[in-house]
Design a protein around this motif. Structure first.
Motif, PDB file in Angstrom:
ATOM      1  N   HIS A   1      -8.221  11.861  -7.994  1.00 32.67           N
ATOM      2  CA  HIS A   1      -8.017  10.424  -9.219  1.00 32.67           C
ATOM      3  C   HIS A   1      -7.426  10.034  -9.626  1.00 32.67           C
ATOM      4  O   HIS A   1      -7.195   8.583 -10.514  1.00 32.67           O
ATOM      5  CB  HIS A   1      -9.683  11.824 -10.027  1.00 32.67           C
ATOM      6  CG  HIS A   1     -10.275  10.811 -11.055  1.00 32.67           C
ATOM      7  ND1 HIS A   1     -11.004   9.303 -10.875  1.00 32.67           N
ATOM      8  CD2 HIS A   1     -10.294  10.509 -12.590  1.00 32.67           C
ATOM      9  CE1 HIS A   1     -11.670   8.575 -12.174  1.00 32.67           C
ATOM     10  NE2 HIS A   1     -11.056   9.359 -12.976  1.00 32.67           N
TER      11      HIS A   1
ATOM     12  N   TRP B   1      -2.164   3.576  -8.709  1.00 35.32           N
ATOM     13  CA  TRP B   1      -2.113   3.131  -7.629  1.00 35.32           C
ATOM     14  C   TRP B   1      -2.738   2.348  -7.703  1.00 35.32           C
ATOM     15  O   TRP B   1      -2.219   0.835  -7.504  1.00 35.32           O
ATOM     16  CB  TRP B   1      -1.933   3.632  -5.967  1.00 35.32           C
ATOM     17  CG  TRP B   1      -1.189   4.739  -5.840  1.00 35.32           C
ATOM     18  CD1 TRP B   1      -0.854   5.702  -5.187  1.00 35.32           C
ATOM     19  CD2 TRP B   1       0.207   4.653  -5.697  1.00 35.32           C
ATOM     20  NE1 TRP B   1      -0.367   6.172  -5.351  1.00 35.32           N
ATOM     21  CE2 TRP B   1       0.524   6.016  -5.659  1.00 35.32           C
ATOM     22  CE3 TRP B   1       1.432   3.957  -6.539  1.00 35.32           C
ATOM     23  CZ2 TRP B   1       2.448   6.610  -5.695  1.00 35.32           C
ATOM     24  CZ3 TRP B   1       2.741   4.812  -6.510  1.00 35.32           C
ATOM     25  CH2 TRP B   1       2.936   6.065  -6.302  1.00 35.32           C
ATOM     26  N   SER B   2      -3.936   1.785  -8.549  1.00 37.07           N
ATOM     27  CA  SER B   2      -4.086   0.997  -8.587  1.00 37.07           C
ATOM     28  C   SER B   2      -3.420  -0.638  -9.505  1.00 37.07           C
ATOM     29  O   SER B   2      -3.874  -1.844  -9.970  1.00 37.07           O
ATOM     30  CB  SER B   2      -5.351   1.149 -10.083  1.00 37.07           C
ATOM     31  OG  SER B   2      -5.204   2.155 -10.754  1.00 37.07           O
ATOM     32  N   HIS B   3      -2.553   0.016  -9.675  1.00 31.44           N
ATOM     33  CA  HIS B   3      -1.613  -0.957 -10.405  1.00 31.44           C
ATOM     34  C   HIS B   3      -0.511  -1.281  -9.788  1.00 31.44           C
ATOM     35  O   HIS B   3       0.337  -0.704  -9.904  1.00 31.44           O
ATOM     36  CB  HIS B   3      -0.833  -0.577 -11.809  1.00 31.44           C
ATOM     37  CG  HIS B   3      -1.865   0.589 -12.606  1.00 31.44           C
ATOM     38  ND1 HIS B   3      -2.211   2.055 -13.022  1.00 31.44           N
ATOM     39  CD2 HIS B   3      -1.989   0.163 -14.323  1.00 31.44           C
ATOM     40  CE1 HIS B   3      -2.953   1.969 -14.218  1.00 31.44           C
ATOM     41  NE2 HIS B   3      -2.805   0.574 -14.834  1.00 31.44           N
ATOM     42  N   ALA B   4      -0.641  -2.899 -10.173  1.00 35.62           N
ATOM     43  CA  ALA B   4       0.068  -3.944  -8.889  1.00 35.62           C
ATOM     44  C   ALA B   4       2.198  -3.670  -8.982  1.00 35.62           C
ATOM     45  O   ALA B   4       2.796  -3.287  -8.167  1.00 35.62           O
ATOM     46  CB  ALA B   4      -0.267  -4.938  -8.355  1.00 35.62           C
TER      47      ALA B   4
ATOM     48  N   ARG C   1       3.947  -1.206  -7.103  1.00 39.50           N
ATOM     49  CA  ARG C   1       3.882  -1.678  -5.267  1.00 39.50           C
ATOM     50  C   ARG C   1       4.283  -2.352  -4.545  1.00 39.50           C
ATOM     51  O   ARG C   1       3.958  -3.073  -4.365  1.00 39.50           O
ATOM     52  CB  ARG C   1       2.308  -1.328  -5.088  1.00 39.50           C
ATOM     53  CG  ARG C   1       1.399   0.195  -5.299  1.00 39.50           C
ATOM     54  CD  ARG C   1       0.362   0.085  -5.096  1.00 39.50           C
ATOM     55  NE  ARG C   1      -1.323  -0.982  -5.628  1.00 39.50           N
ATOM     56  CZ  ARG C   1      -1.773  -2.425  -5.945  1.00 39.50           C
ATOM     57  NH1 ARG C   1      -1.160  -2.817  -4.743  1.00 39.50           N
ATOM     58  NH2 ARG C   1      -2.604  -3.035  -6.330  1.00 39.50           N
TER      59      ARG C   1
ATOM     60  N   GLN D   1      -5.299   7.507  -7.861  1.00 44.82           N
ATOM     61  CA  GLN D   1      -6.352   6.326  -7.307  1.00 44.82           C
ATOM     62  C   GLN D   1      -5.962   5.052  -8.900  1.00 44.82           C
ATOM     63  O   GLN D   1      -5.835   4.321  -8.888  1.00 44.82           O
ATOM     64  CB  GLN D   1      -8.132   6.580  -7.381  1.00 44.82           C
ATOM     65  CG  GLN D   1      -8.779   5.775  -7.500  1.00 44.82           C
ATOM     66  CD  GLN D   1     -10.089   5.329  -7.163  1.00 44.82           C
ATOM     67  OE1 GLN D   1     -10.528   6.316  -7.756  1.00 44.82           O
ATOM     68  NE2 GLN D   1     -11.280   4.648  -6.708  1.00 44.82           N
ATOM     69  N   LYS D   2      -6.108   6.220  -9.883  1.00 43.98           N
ATOM     70  CA  LYS D   2      -5.985   5.124 -11.431  1.00 43.98           C
ATOM     71  C   LYS D   2      -4.332   5.256 -11.072  1.00 43.98           C
ATOM     72  O   LYS D   2      -3.991   3.767 -11.509  1.00 43.98           O
ATOM     73  CB  LYS D   2      -5.585   6.628 -12.561  1.00 43.98           C
ATOM     74  CG  LYS D   2      -5.505   5.344 -13.612  1.00 43.98           C
ATOM     75  CD  LYS D   2      -6.361   4.543 -14.357  1.00 43.98           C
ATOM     76  CE  LYS D   2      -6.025   4.136 -15.708  1.00 43.98           C
ATOM     77  NZ  LYS D   2      -7.010   2.675 -16.165  1.00 43.98           N
TER      78      LYS D   2
ATOM     79  N   CYS E   1       1.216  -0.981  -0.104  1.00 45.53           N
ATOM     80  CA  CYS E   1       0.495   0.442  -0.549  1.00 45.53           C
ATOM     81  C   CYS E   1       0.836   1.219  -0.182  1.00 45.53           C
ATOM     82  O   CYS E   1       2.223   1.070   1.125  1.00 45.53           O
ATOM     83  CB  CYS E   1      -1.148  -0.020   1.122  1.00 45.53           C
ATOM     84  SG  CYS E   1      -2.166  -1.554   1.390  1.00 45.53           S
TER      85      CYS E   1
END
Length: 315
Positions: free
Chosen positions: A236, A242-245, A248, A239-240, A157
């Motif tokens: 927005h 960090w939606s890509h693992a 991370r 969020q887009k 995260c």
């Protein structure tokens, strides 16, 4: 808002609270590890509001430095292994970069801005260090930006640590010649202020840019940045992202540039080799770096076909 900075002094790694003074004495404190390495060991302290108190409980003895020129400032939160830091950013995010007929209200924003990779931690420079761009650069410009800093925790995260200010040096000429070359035009060194502000990103920050060549001022201009200057909604955008693992992996440090107001290129000016670019932000952050074109290109490419033929010859 609390501010911290990291530096090296006579071989010791140090941490300072507040902003480093341009001249005169400054108090800093010895630390055993880079600040971000300390935070990795105590994940409960990742929230930007708790970082200051946490660091005060993990500092060594105080050192009073009589001349701030005696210590070397470091990019904030740079990890021990620079390859575990990723520098990236968003392009064309500001209202001033949108076509005149664009609805600049947040409700008028559709989709997401372009995102690009600039490099790993080694491309991130402090004030006073040279910024290099490839010798193939078509036209170079500065971009004064807010930089958000994140640490990915053990669960994958991204944890926001604070913000700084930067110069996203760009080969804008290559991008204007071919818009599909955005990613290539962004593969230049970039600068970041030594200070990390432990607070949400600023709503509005004004500033100025000056460019000197051979000891003479050749261009200057003003800019406005901050979250209120963005065409897109920041939450927005993030969020887009960090939606890509793939972005991370635990313990990765991210420096995310949020885009810029108009730059010198927008007014018809082009940065040349050895020009000195100085950016002054209203929050007392100053970046001054000399641009070197072509100095980082010394490597020998070994083509795959050539390598394969050598192997076959040996067999």
């Amino acid at each position: 808002m609390e501010t911290i900075f990291e530096c090296e002094y006579r071989g010791s790694r140090c941490l300072g609270f507040g902003r480093p003074p341009l001249i005169g004495p400054s108090d800093v404190y010895e630390v055993d590890l880079p600040v971000v390495e300390l935070l990795k060991q105590y994940e409960d302290e990742h929230h930007y509001g708790a970082i200051g108190d946490f660091l005060r409980s993990h500092i060594g003895h105080r050192i009073t430095v009589g001349d701030t020129g005696a210590f070397h400032l470091r990019p904030p939160m740079m990890p021990a292994e620079q390859a575990t830091a990723i520098v990236s950013g968003f392009g064309l995010t500001h209202k001033t970069k949108r076509p005149p007929q664009t609805d600049n209200s947040k409700s008028g924003a559709q989709g997401y801005p372009a995102w690009f990779f600039k490099g790993f931690g080694s491309c991130l420079k402090s004030t006073g260090q040279r910024l290099t761009v490839p010798k193939s650069a078509v036209g170079v410009c500065e971009e004064a930006e807010v930089v958000m800093v994140y640490l990915v925790d053990s669960k994958g995260c991204p944890q926001y640590l604070g913000y700084s200010f930067g110069n996203d040096l760009t080969d804008i000429g290559q991008i204007k010649a071919n818009s599909s070359h955005l990613s290539y035009g962004k593969l230049c060194d970039c600068a970041i202020a030594a200070t990390l502000v432990l607070a949400p990103p600023p709503v509005c920050v004004d500033g100025s840019v000056s460019i000197d060549r051979d000891g003479q001022r050749v261009w200057d201009g003003l800019f406005t940045t901050g979250t209120s200057a963005l065409f897109f909604d920041l939450d927005h955008m993030l969020q887009k992202l960090w939606s890509h693992a793939s972005l991370r992996p635990p313990s990765t440090v991210h420096y995310v540039y949020l885009g810029a107001d108009k730059n010198s290129s927008d007014y018809g000016f082009g940065i040349r080799d050895r020009d000195i670019v100085t950016i002054r932000f209203a929050e007392d952050a100053v970046l001054s770096n000399q641009v070197w074109i072509g100095e980082a290109d010394e490597f020998t490419e070994r083509r795959p076909i050539e390598m394969l033929s050598r192997v076959q010859t040996r067999v």
